[in-house]
Structure formats: C-alpha cells, structure tokens
Design a protein around this motif. Structure first.
Motif, PDB file in Angstrom:
ATOM      1  N   THR A 216       0.813  -1.193   0.170  1.00  0.00           N
ATOM      2  CA  THR A 216       0.062   0.107  -0.004  1.00  0.00           C
ATOM      3  C   THR A 216       0.883   1.197  -0.022  1.00  0.00           C
ATOM      4  OG1 THR A 216      -0.123  -0.078   2.282  1.00  0.00           O
ATOM      5  CG2 THR A 216      -2.020  -1.207   1.258  1.00  0.00           C
ATOM      6  N   ASP A 341      -7.452  -0.990  -1.314  1.00  0.00           N
ATOM      7  CA  ASP A 341      -7.841  -1.194  -0.018  1.00  0.00           C
ATOM      8  C   ASP A 341      -8.861  -2.502   0.172  1.00  0.00           C
ATOM      9  OD1 ASP A 341      -5.986   0.488   0.603  1.00  0.00           O
ATOM     10  OD2 ASP A 341      -7.448   2.111   0.567  1.00  0.00           O
ATOM     11  N   LYS A 342      -8.796  -3.061   1.279  1.00  0.00           N
ATOM     12  CA  LYS A 342      -9.901  -4.417   1.137  1.00  0.00           C
ATOM     13  C   LYS A 342     -10.969  -3.614   1.634  1.00  0.00           C
ATOM     14  CE  LYS A 342      -6.477  -7.970   2.296  1.00  0.00           C
ATOM     15  NZ  LYS A 342      -5.980  -8.924   3.365  1.00  0.00           N
ATOM     16  N   CYS A 343     -12.269  -3.956   1.499  1.00  0.00           N
ATOM     17  CA  CYS A 343     -13.541  -3.496   1.528  1.00  0.00           C
ATOM     18  C   CYS A 343     -14.159  -4.505   2.640  1.00  0.00           C
ATOM     19  CB  CYS A 343     -14.389  -3.266   0.408  1.00  0.00           C
ATOM     20  SG  CYS A 343     -13.877  -2.287  -0.702  1.00  0.00           S
ATOM     21  N   TYR A 399      -5.824   8.659  -2.836  1.00  0.00           N
ATOM     22  CA  TYR A 399      -6.099   7.216  -2.601  1.00  0.00           C
ATOM     23  C   TYR A 399      -4.693   6.648  -2.093  1.00  0.00           C
ATOM     24  CZ  TYR A 399      -7.744   2.410  -3.168  1.00  0.00           C
ATOM     25  OH  TYR A 399      -8.228   0.981  -3.006  1.00  0.00           O
ATOM     26  N   GLN A 400      -4.718   6.281  -0.676  1.00  0.00           N
ATOM     27  CA  GLN A 400      -3.481   5.522  -0.211  1.00  0.00           C
ATOM     28  C   GLN A 400      -2.386   6.902  -0.124  1.00  0.00           C
ATOM     29  OE1 GLN A 400      -2.383   2.161  -2.081  1.00  0.00           O
ATOM     30  NE2 GLN A 400      -4.149   0.999  -1.419  1.00  0.00           N
TER      31      GLN A 400
END
Length: 433
Positions: A216, A341-343, A399-400
C-alpha cells in the motif's frame, strides 16, 4: 516570406532552425517562440475529448505550413505545406517555388529528377508525384484525366496549362499512407521515425517509468531512459545509449543528481505570503523552502525537504493538450500497479485484484476499480498576472499515498506520489542502481 529548404524524409527549415521529423512537440514550439515576429498567427489544434486518437497539429496559416504530430508519442510525423504561395522552397540549394517560379510538374521534375509514374485520384481530381519521403499534389482539370492513366510521360498540356503544386508533404519512409492529412481533425497514417540525434540535446529521455510499491505504499521509481551514445541506430542500441536508474524516497539531492543529472530547473515552493503581517515576522529568519527538481524531458518533478534535502514527493506528468501545464513536460510513460484497499461489507472482507494504471488510463475506469468514493478537491490554476485559466479546473482525488489530478475529459493529468510524515526514515536511502 519564409525561405526554406526541403530535405525529403527529414526536415523543413533554414540555416537558423529546422523542423525535423521525429522531434517532440515542445521542441517545435520552442523554435516558433524563437522566431517571434517572423512566424506569426500560430494555432494549436487538438481534440478535447479524444486526445489520443486525433492528431496534434500546429498550424501556421500566414506561412501555409502545418506540422502534424502523433497524438500518443507527441512527435512530428508529417510536415505539410498547404499554401505554396506563402513560402519560398528550395531543394539542394535550387529554388523550385517562389513568387517568380511556379511549381509546375516540369519544374518539380527538373529539380527533383525523374520519378515513377504518379497516382491519379479521379474522385478528387488530384494527381500525386511521390518520391521517398516527399509527395507533391496537383489539382487537375477533368479533360486531362485519360492521360494520367499511363504515367507522367503521357501528359499533354496546352501552352501555360501545366498544373502547379497545391500541396507538399514531407514524411518518413517510402510511402505516405495518407488517411486525411489535409484535414486538421483527420488521422494521418504516416510512420513515425525515432527521435533524431539532433533533438537529444545532451539530455536524458524517458522510455518507461516503473513505480516501485509495497502492498500500500510507494517506495520509489525505476526510470528506463536513453541518451546519446556511439553506434549506427537507436534500435540497435547505437545512436542512443540505454540508462536505468532507481530513485527512492529518502534519496539525497546529490544522489538524485548523480542518477539523473542536473535538473532542467530548480523551483522553490512559495513562502506564506501572510507571514509578513505576523508580529514575529521581523524577529525570526524566514524558514527554508522545500524545492523541486524539474526534469522536463522525463515528465517528472522531484520534491526535496528543505531541512533534510531528501526526496519526499514525486510528480508524474502526462502532458495532455488542454491542461494548464501542457507543453512544459514530455509525457511520463509510467506504469503504476495499485493494490486496492480491502472492503469490509457485512463483516466480510472483500479482496480485489491489483489495478494497473498508465498515462493513458481513464479515471472513470480507475476509480471504478479502486472504488474511490470521496469528493475531489477542485484545483484552479491562474497565472501570475491574475488572468483566468482558459482550460478550466482539474479535480484531485486522494488514494493511499497517491493524488490523482483528473481533467474534465476523464484523463489523468498528473499523479503525485508522496511519503506520509510518519513513515519517513531518519536517514537517506541512497540507491541509484
């Protein structure tokens, strides 16, 4: 009136300057800017909505010249002279077009020598004489049509009736695959030559930029570049020498210079303009400013911390027409792979595949794959003279550790890669392998 020399399959110019096939758009603009007062009324034609599928064109209507650039590589592929009355033309020192010399078929044959039979387009009543890297187009009266079927030698004209050149094109290769080069909106199918050695100018030019990332977080950039070198041709690794360097977050300014050479420009971030109104402003020395190394031919900016002089940000530019910074940078051919990213949906962790982003990706596709839901920050640039930005605002999405600057046509104008404050090392990571 411009007095120019034609070099088939190569260039159009004079002793002071020349437009060379394969040169970058920005180098052609620099030539035009150096000739202010001589070259006037220049127009830049492009497609707002389809910048990658429609040719990029510089039109010089007062000189009758049009420069046609490949929309992806942004390098010159066709030089077109569409008004022969506005320019003087020479070949090997011999003038064949001027107010005193009419560019008839006989004059072209006398200057350029014999050629194979021309091609006749009966629908447009246009006759073409093709040499390697050069074509002449003659408008023809319909009563001469039968004679063209047998080539140049069978033409018969009344006294003074020989047609004259209406348009000339200079291109690379033996055949000009003309789709509609006379129209600014048309796509011209001429092949694109390599960047000429005369356009290297002792600078590094980018082939590809790989963004190095962990799961990430961005770690740095791997830059595949080329510059001058011994040999015969760029494709054989001769005329251009390949160079690969890695620059990471935390690298010192000295290490970056050793890897990439001196920047084209160093830009210091502006100080807080309201600081002079503070009561302590006169007693405290002004703080040092962070600064950028600008590498225009790499399409890259590198930001250094003013205190540690270490890299803390990269900015990659895509150089799309219609953007405020268009023509400042070459396009950065980057490849960025982002692991979304994990949801967490209904207590179930959803895992999505990695997303590959390039300079040609459209934001609607990227945002859908990454599921970027936050509202953008609107960025509206203006010049130092307080004039408005004619190209309108852009939109910034975070984002990130990435900031995407997006144009109104859904193309990505730039990508900023930064290192969060808490993750910066206390010492430099000096890697230029």
């Amino acid at each position: 009136m411009l007095d120019l020399e034609i070099v088939p399959e190569r260039s159009l110019g004079c002793d002071a300057w020349e437009f060379v096939l394969g040169m970058h758009f920005s180098q052609s603009v620099a030539i035009i800017q150096s000739q202010v007062g001589t070259i006037r009324g220049v127009q830049v034609l492009y497609s707002d909505q389809n910048p990658l599928s429609v040719d990029l064109v510089i039109n010089m209507p007062q000189d009758g010249i049009r420069l046609i650039f490949d929309p992806v590589a942004q390098r010159l592929k066709v030089i077109e002279i569409y008004n022969m009355k506005l320019v003087k033309l020479r070949y090997s020192g011999m003038c064949f077009n001027s107010p005193e010399i009419s560019p008839s078929i006989e004059q072209v044959e006398h200057c350029f020598g014999a050629t194979h039979p021309g091609l006749y387009d009966s629908q447009r009543h246009l006759f073409a004489l093709n040499f390697r890297g050069l074509s002449f187009y003659f408008p023809v009266d319909s009563k001469f049509e039968p004679g063209y079927a047998h080539g140049l030698g069978s033409l018969q004209f009344p006294n003074g009736g020989s047609p004259v050149v209406s348009r000339t094109t200079i291109y690379y290769g033996s055949q000009h695959q003309q789709a509609n080069s006379s129209s600014p909106g048309g796509v011209c199918g001429a092949p694109l030559p390599e960047l000429p050695l005369s356009c290297y100018r002792h600078q590094l030019h980018l082939r590809r930029c790989d963004v190095l990332r962990s799961a990430t977080a961005t770690q740095g950039l791997r830059l595949h570049m080329f510059t001058e070198g011994p040999g015969r041709s760029l494709s054989e690794g001769g005329a251009g020498r390949s160079v690969c360097r890695v620059v990471r977050f935390g690298s010192s300014a000295q290490r970056v210079c050793a890897a990439l050479g001196a920047p084209a420009r160093t830009y210091y971030k502006a100080d807080d303009k309201m600081r002079i109104h503070r009561p302590t402003a006169r007693r405290r020395p002004p703080p040092a400013s962070d600064y950028f190394f600008n590498y225009f031919t790499l399409g890259l900016d590198i930001l250094f911390d003013a205190r540690t002089h270490q890299v803390k940000k990269f900015v990659l530019h895509t150089n799309y027409p219609g953007h405020y910074n268009f023509n400042m940078y070459h396009r950065c051919e980057f490849e960025l792979t982002v692991q979304p990213d994990k949801c967490d949906t209904n207590s179930l962790v959803e895992s999505r595949g990695a997303v590959c982003i390039t300079a040609y990706s459209k934001w609607e596709v990227v945002s859908r794959a990454l599921r970027v839901a936050e509202r953008p920050v609107v960025l509206n640039r203006a010049s130092s003279t307080n004039t408005t930005n004619p190209f309108g605002s852009t939109f910034c999405y975070g984002y990130q550790d990435i900031i995407f600057e997006v144009m109104s046509n859904n193309y990505i104008a730039s990508i900023t890669l930064y290192q969060p404050e808490g993750s910066r090392p206390r010492y430099a990571v000096n890697s230029i392998a």
